[in-house]
Scaffold this motif. Structure first.
Motif, short mmCIF file in Angstrom:
data_model
loop_
_atom_site.label_atom_id
_atom_site.label_comp_id
_atom_site.label_asym_id
_atom_site.label_seq_id
_atom_site.Cartn_x
_atom_site.Cartn_y
_atom_site.Cartn_z
N LEU A 99 1.89 6.89 -2.51
CA LEU A 99 1.60 8.31 -2.72
C LEU A 99 2.89 9.11 -2.89
O LEU A 99 2.95 10.05 -3.71
CB LEU A 99 0.78 8.87 -1.56
CG LEU A 99 -0.74 8.70 -1.65
CD1 LEU A 99 -1.42 9.24 -0.39
CD2 LEU A 99 -1.30 9.39 -2.88
N GLU A 100 3.91 8.77 -2.14
CA GLU A 100 5.18 9.49 -2.26
C GLU A 100 5.83 9.22 -3.61
O GLU A 100 6.44 10.12 -4.21
CB GLU A 100 6.12 9.10 -1.12
CG GLU A 100 5.69 9.63 0.24
CD GLU A 100 5.59 11.15 0.28
OE1 GLU A 100 6.28 11.83 -0.51
OE2 GLU A 100 4.80 11.66 1.10
N VAL A 101 5.70 7.99 -4.10
CA VAL A 101 6.22 7.67 -5.43
C VAL A 101 5.48 8.49 -6.49
O VAL A 101 6.10 9.04 -7.42
CB VAL A 101 6.09 6.16 -5.72
CG1 VAL A 101 6.37 5.86 -7.19
CG2 VAL A 101 7.04 5.36 -4.84
N GLN A 102 4.15 8.57 -6.35
CA GLN A 102 3.36 9.36 -7.30
C GLN A 102 3.74 10.84 -7.23
O GLN A 102 3.80 11.52 -8.26
CB GLN A 102 1.87 9.19 -7.00
CG GLN A 102 1.32 7.81 -7.27
CD GLN A 102 -0.16 7.73 -6.99
OE1 GLN A 102 -0.94 8.60 -7.41
NE2 GLN A 102 -0.57 6.71 -6.26
N ARG A 103 3.98 11.34 -6.02
CA ARG A 103 4.39 12.74 -5.85
C ARG A 103 5.70 13.01 -6.59
O ARG A 103 5.81 13.97 -7.36
CB ARG A 103 4.54 13.07 -4.36
CG ARG A 103 4.94 14.54 -4.11
CD ARG A 103 5.62 14.69 -2.77
NE ARG A 103 4.77 14.33 -1.66
CZ ARG A 103 3.99 15.19 -0.99
NH1 ARG A 103 3.98 16.48 -1.32
NH2 ARG A 103 3.26 14.78 0.03
#
Length: 359
Positions: A99-103
């Motif tokens: 999720l942090e990569v996507q953010r």
């Protein structure tokens, strides 16, 4: 539907049965997020007749699956919950990282989009905030979720159940089950529970001073046995434990050659026999015990014996006591499946159908 129902059909349907009494008290959410690690734990119960002073005997370990009872806890979980397992939804560090990569990717794409140059500072900041808020909500949905809640009217008997992965299904293992209810005002209630069929239960009258309001409910279980012992393997890279065969000096061998051991006493007896002119029978040399005893036991990364935990604690869940005039807000949830609970529920449904027909 035929009047005669085959037993196999009853057993199948029992796994799908919704028990009305349970449905009336469990307000079911989508599931509380619970952090899961990518490792498993294996627990074994072994009868004392198959254990020596070191661990599991070589003979017993040669056919270990037949000589032990195995239970597993996956995902680094506690193996114990005060709500049904579907009320707890696990998430991993990989999901958080993803999720942090996507953010970061979404923010980078927005910041490098040429069209953003036409936005005012306020519009630009609002767009960034919207992206951040979207991923914050996804993280909250993953890590917090929507917990289930046990709901009862004030004064109503308490019946709750949760999952327990370490029910060895043998009368030789004893369980000490305590359900704990607490609130933010310092109130604390400890109530005895039971273990049955892979579940923990609370079935008791409500404490008189358990008034309307929201409480925390959790359960702890201690297991013990006078007839056997527990062993384990832990796949956690931070504290790995594996079953290994080790050998230790036999204490009887040490004693045999000690100052007052059988071998030393025999030597003295032989000397006396010689000094006395070898009259009478020569003292018989005693049999030497084996020097080592070998067995299999859990060994940690420091080459030390590692005994498995025997006390387990659940995460806290929600217990909601409603005013007497209120009705619990319930959603259906599967009760622990058994033929007995199925027949009980089937009987209740038949009685309701007959009552409705008479009306």
């Amino acid at each position: 539907m035929p009047h005669k129902i085959k037993l196999s059909t009853l057993l199948f349907l029992s796994s799908l049965l919704y028990i009305q009494a349970v449905n009336a008290v469990l307000s079911r959410g989508s599931g509380r997020g619970d952090y899961s690690s990518n490792f498993d734990q294996a627990f074994y119960y072994v009868d004392n007749s198959l254990i020596n002073s070191v661990g599991i005997t070589d003979e017993a370990y040669a056919n270990f699956s037949a000589n032990s009872i195995f239970r597993g806890v996956g995902g680094g979980g506690r193996g114990l919950g005060s709500v049904p397992s579907e009320c707890v939804v696990g998430y991993t560090q990989d999901q958080l990282d993803d999720l942090e990569v996507q953010r970061n990717s979404a923010l980078s794409f927005f910041e490098n989009d040429p069209s953003t140059k036409n936005l005012s500072d306020a519009e630009y900041d609002a767009a960034i905030a919207a992206i951040e808020n979207d991923f914050d909500q996804q993280l909250t949905a993953l890590t917090v979720g929507e917990p289930c809640a046990w709901e009862f009217n004030q004064g109503e008997d308490l019946f709750t159940f949760g999952f327990f992965s370490l029910d060895f299904d043998t009368p030789d293992v004893n369980y000490d089950v305590t359900w704990q209810i607490s609130n933010d005002n310092g109130g604390l209630w400890n109530l005895a529970g039971t273990v049955n069929n892979g579940s923990v239960f609370l079935d008791t009258a409500s404490p008189a001073d358990l008034f309307a309001g929201d409480y925390s409910i959790s359960v702890k279980v201690g297991m013990s046995s006078a007839k056997g012992s527990f062993f384990w393997e832990n796949d956690d890279s931070r504290d790995p434990v594996t079953l290994q065969n080790i050998c230790e000096i036999n204490p009887e061998w040490d004693a045999f050659f000690g100052p007052n051991g059988a071998y030393t006493l025999w030597e003295k007896a032989v000397d006396i026999w010689f000094d006395g002119g070898q009259i009478g029978p020569e003292p018989i040399q005693p049999n030497e015990p084996v020097m080592e005893i070998c067995g299999t036991v859990g060994i940690n990364q420091y080459d030390e014996r590692s005994n498995p935990p025997t006390f387990f604690y659940s995460d806290p869940e929600i217990l909601r006591i409603l005013p007497v005039s209120s009705e619990p807000d319930s959603n259906a949830v599967n009760a622990p499946a058994s033929l007995g609970t199925f027949l009980l529920g089937l009987g209740a449904l038949m009685l309701r159908r007959r009552a409705a027909t008479r009306k």
